[in-house]
Design a protein around this motif. Structure first.
Motif, short mmCIF file in Angstrom:
data_model
loop_
_atom_site.label_atom_id
_atom_site.label_comp_id
_atom_site.label_asym_id
_atom_site.label_seq_id
_atom_site.Cartn_x
_atom_site.Cartn_y
_atom_site.Cartn_z
N ARG A 150 6.72 -9.02 -4.51
CA ARG A 150 5.68 -8.05 -4.85
C ARG A 150 6.08 -7.37 -6.16
O ARG A 150 7.22 -6.95 -6.33
CB ARG A 150 5.52 -6.98 -3.77
N LEU A 151 5.13 -7.28 -7.07
CA LEU A 151 5.41 -6.71 -8.39
C LEU A 151 5.95 -5.29 -8.30
O LEU A 151 6.88 -4.93 -9.01
CB LEU A 151 4.14 -6.75 -9.25
N ARG A 152 5.40 -4.47 -7.42
CA ARG A 152 5.88 -3.08 -7.25
C ARG A 152 7.37 -3.04 -6.94
O ARG A 152 8.12 -2.26 -7.52
CB ARG A 152 5.10 -2.39 -6.14
N ASP A 153 7.81 -3.89 -6.03
CA ASP A 153 9.21 -3.91 -5.64
C ASP A 153 10.11 -4.36 -6.78
O ASP A 153 11.19 -3.80 -7.00
CB ASP A 153 9.41 -4.81 -4.42
N VAL A 154 9.67 -5.36 -7.52
CA VAL A 154 10.44 -5.87 -8.66
C VAL A 154 10.59 -4.78 -9.71
O VAL A 154 11.69 -4.55 -10.24
CB VAL A 154 9.78 -7.13 -9.25
N LEU A 155 9.50 -4.08 -10.02
CA LEU A 155 9.55 -3.02 -11.02
C LEU A 155 10.47 -1.88 -10.58
O LEU A 155 11.32 -1.42 -11.35
CB LEU A 155 8.15 -2.46 -11.28
N ARG A 156 10.33 -1.45 -9.35
CA ARG A 156 11.16 -0.34 -8.84
C ARG A 156 12.64 -0.73 -8.81
O ARG A 156 13.50 0.07 -9.19
CB ARG A 156 10.68 0.09 -7.47
N ASP A 157 12.95 -1.93 -8.35
CA ASP A 157 14.34 -2.37 -8.27
C ASP A 157 15.00 -2.43 -9.65
O ASP A 157 16.21 -2.26 -9.77
CB ASP A 157 14.45 -3.73 -7.60
N ALA A 158 14.19 -2.68 -10.69
CA ALA A 158 14.73 -2.79 -12.05
C ALA A 158 14.69 -1.46 -12.80
O ALA A 158 15.02 -1.41 -13.98
CB ALA A 158 13.94 -3.85 -12.82
N GLY A 159 14.26 -0.38 -12.14
CA GLY A 159 14.22 0.93 -12.79
C GLY A 159 13.00 1.17 -13.64
O GLY A 159 13.01 2.03 -14.51
N HIS A 160 11.93 0.41 -13.42
CA HIS A 160 10.67 0.57 -14.16
C HIS A 160 9.56 0.92 -13.18
O HIS A 160 8.59 0.18 -13.03
CB HIS A 160 10.32 -0.72 -14.90
N SER A 161 9.69 2.03 -12.52
CA SER A 161 8.75 2.41 -11.47
C SER A 161 7.33 2.52 -12.01
O SER A 161 7.10 3.10 -13.07
CB SER A 161 9.15 3.74 -10.85
N PRO A 162 6.36 1.97 -11.27
CA PRO A 162 4.96 2.13 -11.67
C PRO A 162 4.41 3.51 -11.30
O PRO A 162 3.29 3.84 -11.62
CB PRO A 162 4.25 1.03 -10.88
N HIS A 163 5.22 4.32 -10.62
CA HIS A 163 4.81 5.64 -10.17
C HIS A 163 5.22 6.72 -11.16
O HIS A 163 6.10 6.52 -11.98
CB HIS A 163 5.46 5.96 -8.81
N THR A 164 4.61 7.90 -11.02
CA THR A 164 5.05 9.06 -11.77
C THR A 164 6.18 9.72 -10.99
O THR A 164 6.51 9.31 -9.88
CB THR A 164 3.91 10.08 -11.94
N ARG A 165 6.74 10.76 -11.55
CA ARG A 165 7.82 11.47 -10.87
C ARG A 165 7.36 11.97 -9.51
O ARG A 165 8.08 11.86 -8.52
CB ARG A 165 8.29 12.63 -11.75
#
Length: 111
Positions: A30-45
């Motif tokens: 899942r793209l969300r998980d890949v982004l978060r695991d790499a420190g590029h969260s799709p979320h705001t603070r």
């Protein structure tokens, strides 16, 4: 440890406003998980803690995809049709993809 076979991984190129970053991820991730695991969260603070956990309900993990894959989720079908950001939690990585992390707005305020 040997490198994964190219057919087992996809490349995810991220434009986060600070430049391009290249990630590899297992096919089917899942793209969300890949982004978060790499420190590029799709979320705001704020939404990094207050979100639906990847169930496609809150709409806080939106990203822009260049040449996006066909939508699998009802929200992504609408996003594709009307030009909204796609929900990264609903994008299954099957091929290489380029992701742009858009500036996020929360309750009328730009973060």
């Amino acid at each position: 440890m040997s490198e994964p076979d190219r057919c087992d991984v996809v490349y995810v190129r991220i434009d986060d406003g600070d430049g391009d970053h290249l990630l590899t991820a297992p096919v089917g991730s899942r793209l969300r998980d890949v982004l978060r695991d790499a420190g590029h969260s799709p979320h705001t603070r704020l939404t990094a803690r207050a979100n639906c956990g990847g169930r496609g309900l809150c709409g806080t993990c939106g990203v822009r995809l260049d040449e996006s894959p066909a939508p699998d989720h009802w929200h992504d079908a609408l996003a594709d049709r009307w030009g909204y950001p796609r929900l990264s939690c609903q994008v299954t990585l099957r091929e290489d993809v380029r992701v742009r992390l858009p500036a996020k707005m929360i309750w009328g305020r730009r973060e």
